[in-house]
Enzyme design. Structure first.
Site, short mmCIF file in Angstrom:
data_model
loop_
_atom_site.label_atom_id
_atom_site.label_comp_id
_atom_site.label_asym_id
_atom_site.label_seq_id
_atom_site.Cartn_x
_atom_site.Cartn_y
_atom_site.Cartn_z
N LYS A 14 -1.72 8.53 11.43
CA LYS A 14 -0.99 8.47 10.44
C LYS A 14 -1.25 9.40 9.35
O LYS A 14 -0.46 10.02 8.58
CB LYS A 14 -0.91 6.94 9.51
CG LYS A 14 -0.10 5.99 10.25
CD LYS A 14 -0.14 4.76 9.38
CE LYS A 14 0.44 3.37 9.81
NZ LYS A 14 0.18 2.21 8.96
N GLU A 42 -6.06 -7.87 5.28
CA GLU A 42 -5.48 -8.62 6.04
C GLU A 42 -3.96 -8.88 5.91
O GLU A 42 -3.43 -8.94 4.46
CB GLU A 42 -5.65 -10.49 5.70
CG GLU A 42 -5.57 -11.11 6.99
CD GLU A 42 -5.33 -12.43 6.73
OE1 GLU A 42 -4.69 -13.56 7.18
OE2 GLU A 42 -6.01 -13.02 5.41
N ASP A 71 3.28 0.97 6.03
CA ASP A 71 3.32 -0.13 7.01
C ASP A 71 4.47 0.27 8.02
O ASP A 71 5.33 0.44 7.42
CB ASP A 71 3.42 -1.47 6.34
CG ASP A 71 3.10 -2.33 7.62
OD1 ASP A 71 1.82 -2.54 7.93
OD2 ASP A 71 4.06 -3.18 7.97
N SER A 72 4.25 0.23 9.09
CA SER A 72 5.28 0.77 10.09
C SER A 72 5.30 0.25 11.41
O SER A 72 4.29 -0.40 11.76
CB SER A 72 5.10 2.59 10.26
OG SER A 72 3.67 2.56 10.66
N PHE A 154 1.54 9.59 18.55
CA PHE A 154 0.47 8.68 18.79
C PHE A 154 1.39 7.46 19.21
O PHE A 154 2.72 7.44 19.19
CB PHE A 154 -0.13 8.54 17.79
CG PHE A 154 0.31 7.80 16.35
CD1 PHE A 154 0.92 8.99 15.51
CD2 PHE A 154 0.29 6.76 16.00
CE1 PHE A 154 1.62 8.47 14.28
CE2 PHE A 154 0.90 6.63 14.77
CZ PHE A 154 1.53 7.09 14.10
N GLY A 155 0.65 6.41 19.41
CA GLY A 155 1.17 4.84 19.48
C GLY A 155 2.34 4.79 20.52
O GLY A 155 2.23 5.17 21.76
N HIS A 182 10.84 8.25 10.67
CA HIS A 182 10.84 7.24 9.69
C HIS A 182 9.65 7.61 8.71
O HIS A 182 9.89 7.29 7.24
CB HIS A 182 10.32 5.93 10.35
CG HIS A 182 9.26 5.99 11.20
ND1 HIS A 182 8.87 7.08 12.02
CD2 HIS A 182 7.97 5.28 11.41
CE1 HIS A 182 7.91 7.09 12.84
NE2 HIS A 182 7.25 5.89 12.20
N ARG A 183 8.84 8.19 9.11
CA ARG A 183 7.44 8.42 8.03
C ARG A 183 7.81 9.54 7.11
O ARG A 183 7.75 9.35 5.82
CB ARG A 183 6.17 8.67 8.91
CG ARG A 183 4.97 8.80 7.85
CD ARG A 183 3.72 8.61 8.63
NE ARG A 183 3.63 7.37 9.13
CZ ARG A 183 3.76 6.82 10.27
NH1 ARG A 183 3.95 7.89 11.24
NH2 ARG A 183 3.43 5.63 10.65
P1 ITT Z 1 -3.33 0.91 8.61
O1 ITT Z 1 -3.04 -0.50 8.58
O2 ITT Z 1 -4.74 1.05 8.58
O3 ITT Z 1 -2.22 1.83 7.79
P2 ITT Z 1 -2.44 0.34 11.36
O4 ITT Z 1 -2.53 1.41 12.54
O5 ITT Z 1 -2.99 -0.99 11.51
O6 ITT Z 1 -2.97 1.19 10.30
P3 ITT Z 1 0.23 -0.58 11.02
O7 ITT Z 1 -0.07 -1.84 10.72
O8 ITT Z 1 1.28 0.04 10.04
O9 ITT Z 1 -0.91 0.54 10.91
O10 ITT Z 1 0.74 -0.49 12.58
C1 ITT Z 1 1.81 0.41 12.91
C2 ITT Z 1 1.72 0.53 14.29
O11 ITT Z 1 3.05 1.08 14.70
C3 ITT Z 1 0.81 1.94 14.53
O12 ITT Z 1 -0.34 1.30 15.10
C4 ITT Z 1 1.57 2.43 15.98
O13 ITT Z 1 1.30 1.82 17.02
C5 ITT Z 1 3.30 1.93 15.70
N1 ITT Z 1 3.47 3.27 14.82
C6 ITT Z 1 3.97 3.47 13.43
N2 ITT Z 1 4.30 4.87 13.47
C7 ITT Z 1 4.29 5.19 14.63
C8 ITT Z 1 4.87 6.56 14.96
O14 ITT Z 1 5.19 7.52 14.17
N3 ITT Z 1 4.79 6.95 16.32
C9 ITT Z 1 4.50 5.78 17.20
N4 ITT Z 1 4.00 4.66 16.98
C10 ITT Z 1 3.99 4.47 15.46
#
Ligand code: ITT
Length: 197
Positions: A14, A42, A71-72, A154-155, A182-183
């Site tokens: 992110k 939390e 938060d995404s 990622f993700g 979205h971001r």
């Molecule tokens: P922080 O709370 O520390 O910011 P986190 O990874 O725990 O980090 P989130 O609770 O917001 O963040 O979870 C978002 C998850 O959604 C993230 O770990 C990814 O798996 C997914 N995600 C969010 N944006 C994404 C993107 O642009 N591309 C792919 N997956 C995404």
């Protein structure tokens, strides 16, 4: 004078995108770690907006700067918008995304294209000292493909296909993803609000 902003995230991917999107000589953006703040927050909200505010407010209690938080997650309509706010926790926090993505593909096996609609959602909260907190939401619409594709991002990027391009967000360059993600959309909205202050 440069605006100093602390981003309340521990997610390096992110942070990379945030720096690319908010690339502005007037802004100095620090990660939580760079600001010397280490917190395990939390995230017990039920919406992206609530969780973004929880993270921004938690970090704001430790500094005097403007704090932003992201938060995404991924909403899949066929799965009643799962994994949603549980996107990071889905299948276990330490499970690889190769496995998490396969778990979702398995749950959608045999589901036709028109019922595979999905979106990425990103809520960005901003806490500016002395002002009411702000929160915005950006989205990108798409669908879950039949198989993972692409090496970028990622993700859940390898399984999320963009509606009009028919390729996954992991197949887009960082510039192409940020221009429509979205971001990208949420950060451009919050930037406008901060510039108006
Ligand atoms: P922080 O709370 O520390 O910011 P986190 O990874 O725990 O980090 P989130 O609770 O917001 O963040 O979870 C978002 C998850 O959604 C993230 O770990 C990814 O798996 C997914 N995600 C969010 N944006 C994404 C993107 O642009 N591309 C792919 N997956 C995404």
């Amino acid at each position: 004078m440069k605006k100093r902003i602390i981003f309340a995230t521990n997610n390096k991917n992110k942070m990379t995108e945030i720096r690319q999107i908010l690339d502005d000589p007037d802004w100095e953006i620090l990660s939580m770690r760079e600001a010397g703040i280490e917190l395990d927050i939390e995230e017990n909200g039920t919406t992206f907006e609530e969780n973004a505010l929880i993270k921004a407010q938690a970090v704001s209690a430790y500094c005097d700067e403007i704090v932003l938080a992201d938060d995404s997650g991924l909403e899949i309509d066929y799965l009643n918008r799962e994994p949603g706010v549980y996107s990071a926790r889905y299948g276990g926090r330490d499970t690889s995304y190769e496995i998490k993505n396969q778990m979702l593909l398995d749950r959608l096996q045999g589901v036709p294209r028109e019922r595979r609609t999905a979106r990425f959602v990103c809520a960005i909260a901003a806490v500016v000292p002395g002002r009411d907190p702000m929160v915005v939401r950006g989205t990108i619409e798409g669908y879950i493909g039949e198989k993972p594709a692409g090496e970028n991002g990622f993700g859940y990027d390898p399984i999320f296909y963009v509606e009009d391009l028919n390729c996954s967000t992991a197949e887009l360059s960082p510039e192409e993803k940020n221009a429509r993600s979205h971001r990208g959309n949420a950060l451009r909205m919050i930037r406008k609000k901060l510039e108006a202050i």
